[in-house]
Design a protein around this motif. Structure first.
Motif, short mmCIF file in Angstrom:
data_model
loop_
_atom_site.label_atom_id
_atom_site.label_comp_id
_atom_site.label_asym_id
_atom_site.label_seq_id
_atom_site.Cartn_x
_atom_site.Cartn_y
_atom_site.Cartn_z
N MET A 103 22.68 51.01 18.02
CA MET A 103 24.13 51.10 18.08
C MET A 103 24.53 51.45 19.50
SD MET A 103 26.74 53.54 15.97
CE MET A 103 26.88 52.55 14.52
N ALA A 104 25.50 50.74 20.03
CA ALA A 104 25.97 50.99 21.38
C ALA A 104 26.79 52.27 21.43
CB ALA A 104 26.80 49.81 21.86
N GLU A 105 26.70 52.96 22.51
CA GLU A 105 27.41 54.21 22.68
C GLU A 105 28.45 54.04 23.77
OE1 GLU A 105 26.06 58.54 23.95
OE2 GLU A 105 24.75 57.69 22.40
N PHE A 106 29.61 54.63 23.59
CA PHE A 106 30.63 54.57 24.63
C PHE A 106 31.30 55.92 24.74
CE2 PHE A 106 32.94 53.48 20.84
CZ PHE A 106 34.18 54.06 20.99
N GLN A 107 31.92 56.16 25.87
CA GLN A 107 32.56 57.44 26.13
C GLN A 107 34.02 57.20 26.50
OE1 GLN A 107 30.67 59.67 29.25
NE2 GLN A 107 31.79 61.53 28.79
N VAL A 108 34.90 58.05 25.98
CA VAL A 108 36.32 57.97 26.28
C VAL A 108 36.71 59.24 27.01
CG1 VAL A 108 38.64 57.83 25.28
CG2 VAL A 108 36.74 56.58 24.23
N THR A 109 37.40 59.07 28.10
CA THR A 109 37.87 60.22 28.87
C THR A 109 39.37 60.36 28.65
OG1 THR A 109 36.17 59.82 30.55
CG2 THR A 109 37.99 61.26 31.16
N LEU A 110 39.77 61.55 28.22
CA LEU A 110 41.17 61.82 27.95
C LEU A 110 41.69 62.89 28.90
CD1 LEU A 110 41.03 62.11 24.06
CD2 LEU A 110 41.73 60.10 25.39
N SER A 111 42.96 62.78 29.22
CA SER A 111 43.59 63.85 30.00
C SER A 111 43.75 65.06 29.09
CB SER A 111 44.95 63.39 30.52
OG SER A 111 45.86 63.30 29.44
N PRO A 112 43.96 66.23 29.64
CA PRO A 112 44.17 67.41 28.79
C PRO A 112 45.33 67.22 27.80
CG PRO A 112 43.75 68.11 31.03
CD PRO A 112 43.88 66.61 31.06
N ASP A 113 46.42 66.57 28.24
CA ASP A 113 47.55 66.33 27.33
C ASP A 113 47.17 65.38 26.20
OD1 ASP A 113 49.23 68.01 28.76
OD2 ASP A 113 50.21 66.38 29.87
N GLN A 114 46.43 64.32 26.55
CA GLN A 114 45.99 63.37 25.53
C GLN A 114 45.04 64.03 24.54
OE1 GLN A 114 44.41 60.50 28.32
NE2 GLN A 114 46.02 59.01 27.78
N SER A 115 44.15 64.86 25.05
CA SER A 115 43.20 65.57 24.19
C SER A 115 43.94 66.50 23.23
CB SER A 115 42.23 66.38 25.05
OG SER A 115 41.33 67.11 24.26
N GLU A 116 44.93 67.21 23.74
CA GLU A 116 45.72 68.11 22.89
C GLU A 116 46.49 67.33 21.84
OE1 GLU A 116 49.32 71.38 23.23
OE2 GLU A 116 48.17 70.88 25.03
N SER A 117 47.08 66.21 22.23
CA SER A 117 47.83 65.38 21.29
C SER A 117 46.92 64.83 20.21
CB SER A 117 48.50 64.21 22.03
OG SER A 117 49.53 64.67 22.85
N LEU A 118 45.73 64.39 20.59
CA LEU A 118 44.78 63.87 19.62
C LEU A 118 44.34 64.96 18.65
CD1 LEU A 118 43.04 61.55 18.56
CD2 LEU A 118 41.31 62.17 20.28
N GLN A 119 44.08 66.15 19.17
CA GLN A 119 43.70 67.27 18.30
C GLN A 119 44.80 67.60 17.30
OE1 GLN A 119 42.62 70.47 20.94
NE2 GLN A 119 40.60 69.61 21.37
N LYS A 120 46.05 67.64 17.76
CA LYS A 120 47.18 67.93 16.87
C LYS A 120 47.31 66.84 15.81
CE LYS A 120 50.03 70.67 20.01
NZ LYS A 120 51.30 70.72 20.77
N TYR A 121 47.16 65.58 16.23
CA TYR A 121 47.26 64.46 15.30
C TYR A 121 46.19 64.54 14.22
CZ TYR A 121 47.16 59.67 13.57
OH TYR A 121 47.16 58.56 12.77
N LEU A 122 44.95 64.80 14.64
CA LEU A 122 43.84 64.90 13.68
C LEU A 122 44.04 66.09 12.75
CD1 LEU A 122 40.80 64.02 15.97
CD2 LEU A 122 41.85 62.59 14.20
N TYR A 123 44.55 67.19 13.26
CA TYR A 123 44.82 68.37 12.44
C TYR A 123 45.89 68.04 11.38
CZ TYR A 123 46.30 73.00 10.98
OH TYR A 123 46.63 74.09 10.22
N GLU A 124 46.96 67.37 11.79
CA GLU A 124 48.03 67.01 10.85
C GLU A 124 47.51 66.09 9.76
OE1 GLU A 124 51.40 65.43 12.96
OE2 GLU A 124 51.51 67.19 14.26
N ILE A 125 46.75 65.08 10.14
CA ILE A 125 46.21 64.13 9.15
C ILE A 125 45.28 64.86 8.19
CG2 ILE A 125 44.61 62.19 8.85
CD1 ILE A 125 45.76 60.97 11.34
#
Length: 91
Positions: free
Chosen positions: A1-23
């Motif tokens: 399986m191929a592996e890839f890495q995503v780099t997020l800004s601190p704001d994007q990381s925080e938004s993603l964490q909030k989104y995942l928490y809400e879901i």
């Protein structure tokens, strides 16, 4: 399986964490509602399912003293009453 890495800004990381928490929170609450975990009072069929017995067995328990509240013809049983009844009948 191929592996890839995503780099997020601190704001994007925080938004993603909030989104995942809400879901996750919404999904957990939905499962709790569907399973009757957030309800203190259960209809007869829900109570039988919650305990893992048939409605006929639950009816026998009612005949043996499991207390039921009847409101407009609807039988409601509290989880606390079910626990009390089970403890009372421990061997």
């Amino acid at each position: 399986m191929a592996e890839f890495q995503v780099t997020l800004s601190p704001d994007q990381s925080e938004s993603l964490q909030k989104y995942l928490y809400e879901i996750t929170s919404k999904t957990i609450e939905q499962v709790r509602r569907e399973a009757g975990l957030s309800k203190e009072w259960l209809r007869k069929g829900e109570a039988a399912e919650w305990i893992g017995i048939s409605i006929n067995t639950l009816s026998q328990w009612i005949d043996e003293g499991l207390r039921v509240s009847i409101v407009n013809g609807v039988q409601l049983i509290s989880k606390a009453e079910i626990s009390r009844f089970l403890i009372e009948h421990q061997i």
